[in-house]
Enzyme design. Structure first.
Site, PDB file in Angstrom:
ATOM      1  N   ASN A  22       1.195  -0.909   0.184  1.00  0.00           N
ATOM      2  CA  ASN A  22      -0.005  -0.378  -0.040  1.00  0.00           C
ATOM      3  C   ASN A  22       0.896   0.910   0.239  1.00  0.00           C
ATOM      4  OD1 ASN A  22       0.680  -0.920   2.854  1.00  0.00           O
ATOM      5  ND2 ASN A  22      -0.596  -0.096   3.141  1.00  0.00           N
ATOM      6  N   GLU A  58       0.545   5.736   0.749  1.00  0.00           N
ATOM      7  CA  GLU A  58      -0.767   6.476   1.517  1.00  0.00           C
ATOM      8  C   GLU A  58       0.287   7.561   0.731  1.00  0.00           C
ATOM      9  OE1 GLU A  58      -0.475   5.230   5.760  1.00  0.00           O
ATOM     10  OE2 GLU A  58      -1.849   4.327   4.909  1.00  0.00           O
ATOM     11  N   ALA A  83      -0.632  12.202   1.820  1.00  0.00           N
ATOM     12  CA  ALA A  83      -0.727  13.107   2.595  1.00  0.00           C
ATOM     13  C   ALA A  83      -2.019  13.514   2.648  1.00  0.00           C
ATOM     14  CB  ALA A  83      -0.127  14.032   2.762  1.00  0.00           C
ATOM     15  N   TYR A 133      -4.654  11.683   1.916  1.00  0.00           N
ATOM     16  CA  TYR A 133      -5.435  10.536   1.496  1.00  0.00           C
ATOM     17  C   TYR A 133      -6.082   9.546   1.319  1.00  0.00           C
ATOM     18  CZ  TYR A 133      -4.497  12.049   7.204  1.00  0.00           C
ATOM     19  OH  TYR A 133      -4.255  12.156   8.115  1.00  0.00           O
ATOM     20  N   GLU A 169      -3.645  -4.088  -2.699  1.00  0.00           N
ATOM     21  CA  GLU A 169      -3.922  -5.745  -3.932  1.00  0.00           C
ATOM     22  C   GLU A 169      -3.832  -4.613  -5.048  1.00  0.00           C
ATOM     23  OE1 GLU A 169      -4.662  -4.725  -0.756  1.00  0.00           O
ATOM     24  OE2 GLU A 169      -6.198  -5.538  -0.789  1.00  0.00           O
ATOM     25  N   CYS A 220     -10.444  -4.528   0.848  1.00  0.00           N
ATOM     26  CA  CYS A 220     -11.595  -4.062   0.780  1.00  0.00           C
ATOM     27  C   CYS A 220     -12.224  -3.751   0.033  1.00  0.00           C
ATOM     28  CB  CYS A 220     -10.364  -2.074   0.835  1.00  0.00           C
ATOM     29  SG  CYS A 220     -10.593  -1.511  -0.222  1.00  0.00           S
ATOM     30  N   CYS A 231     -11.337  -3.131  -3.780  1.00  0.00           N
ATOM     31  CA  CYS A 231     -10.050  -4.172  -4.067  1.00  0.00           C
ATOM     32  C   CYS A 231     -11.423  -4.989  -4.159  1.00  0.00           C
ATOM     33  CB  CYS A 231      -9.151  -4.388  -3.038  1.00  0.00           C
ATOM     34  SG  CYS A 231      -7.930  -2.871  -3.218  1.00  0.00           S
TER      35      CYS A 231
HETATM   36  N1  THU Z   1      -4.850  -1.318   3.043  1.00  0.00           N
HETATM   37  C1  THU Z   1      -4.722  -2.157   1.759  1.00  0.00           C
HETATM   38  O1  THU Z   1      -3.808  -1.622   1.413  1.00  0.00           O
HETATM   39  N2  THU Z   1      -5.776  -2.702   1.751  1.00  0.00           N
HETATM   40  C2  THU Z   1      -6.685  -3.526   1.865  1.00  0.00           C
HETATM   41  O2  THU Z   1      -7.797  -3.613   1.343  1.00  0.00           O
HETATM   42  C3  THU Z   1      -7.238  -2.643   3.024  1.00  0.00           C
HETATM   43  C4  THU Z   1      -6.674  -1.659   3.770  1.00  0.00           C
HETATM   44  C5  THU Z   1      -3.861  -0.190   3.436  1.00  0.00           C
HETATM   45  C6  THU Z   1      -4.991   1.378   2.457  1.00  0.00           C
HETATM   46  C7  THU Z   1      -4.535   1.651   3.827  1.00  0.00           C
HETATM   47  O3  THU Z   1      -2.657   2.715   3.369  1.00  0.00           O
HETATM   48  C8  THU Z   1      -3.863   1.214   5.187  1.00  0.00           C
HETATM   49  O4  THU Z   1      -4.059  -0.149   5.299  1.00  0.00           O
HETATM   50  C9  THU Z   1      -4.593   1.708   6.547  1.00  0.00           C
HETATM   51  O5  THU Z   1      -6.452   1.438   5.822  1.00  0.00           O
END
Ligand code: THU
Length: 135
Positions: free
Chosen positions: A43, A45, A47, A49, A56, A86, A89
């Site tokens: 993942n 991230e 700033a 958001y 994934e 999530c 995804c």
């Molecule tokens: N996150 C994922 O990478 N995959 C998911 O299916 C759930 C959430 C990440 C997104 C964010 O960087 C962190 O988890 C917290 O939500």
């Protein structure tokens, strides 16, 4: 590829390249495509958001941008036990597969396997947009 090897790659992806300065919650994914090619991702991230990209989608988009279209297996592993993909995804997995093996892994010996139908029942997908296709 053996499932245990794909799980190892997802665990490595989680440890290696994930950029998570805000949540500090790391997720790794490894996807095997129908032709046997494998892509990994973490993942990322941002700033502000909302541009944040899940692990994934990082892995799947790497595959798709290389011309691959059909997911065979995808492994997800995160900093929490049983980190599930999530909703966004799940929809992206739906776009690029018919019946993938979806694996939520904690380690090579501790994982569960799901179908897409279990995680995203009654889903909308690309065939709905094909003219004359009575789905
Ligand atoms: N996150 C994922 O990478 N995959 C998911 O299916 C759930 C959430 C990440 C997104 C964010 O960087 C962190 O988890 C917290 O939500």
């Amino acid at each position: 590829m053996e499932l245990k090897n794909l799980i190892e790659l997802a665990l490595e992806a989680k440890d290696r390249s994930t950029y998570t300065p805000y949540s500090h919650f790391r997720v790794g994914a490894a996807v095997e495509m129908e032709d046997g090619s494998v892509y990994t991702g973490g993942n990322i991230e941002i700033a502000s958001y909302s541009p944040t990209n899940c692990a994934e989608r990082t892995a799947i988009f790497k595959a798709v941008s290389e011309g691959k279209r059909e997911i065979k297996k995808i492994v997800i592993t995160g900093d929490a036990k049983n980190t599930f993909p999530c909703g966004v995804c799940r929809q992206v997995i739906r776009e690029f597969s018919e019946n993938p093996m979806i694996v939520v892994a904690n380690s090579v010996d501790d994982y569960k396997v799901y179908t897409l139908e279990e995680l995203l029942p009654h889903s909308f997908g690309p065939e709905y947009l094909k003219r004359g296709n009575d789905v």
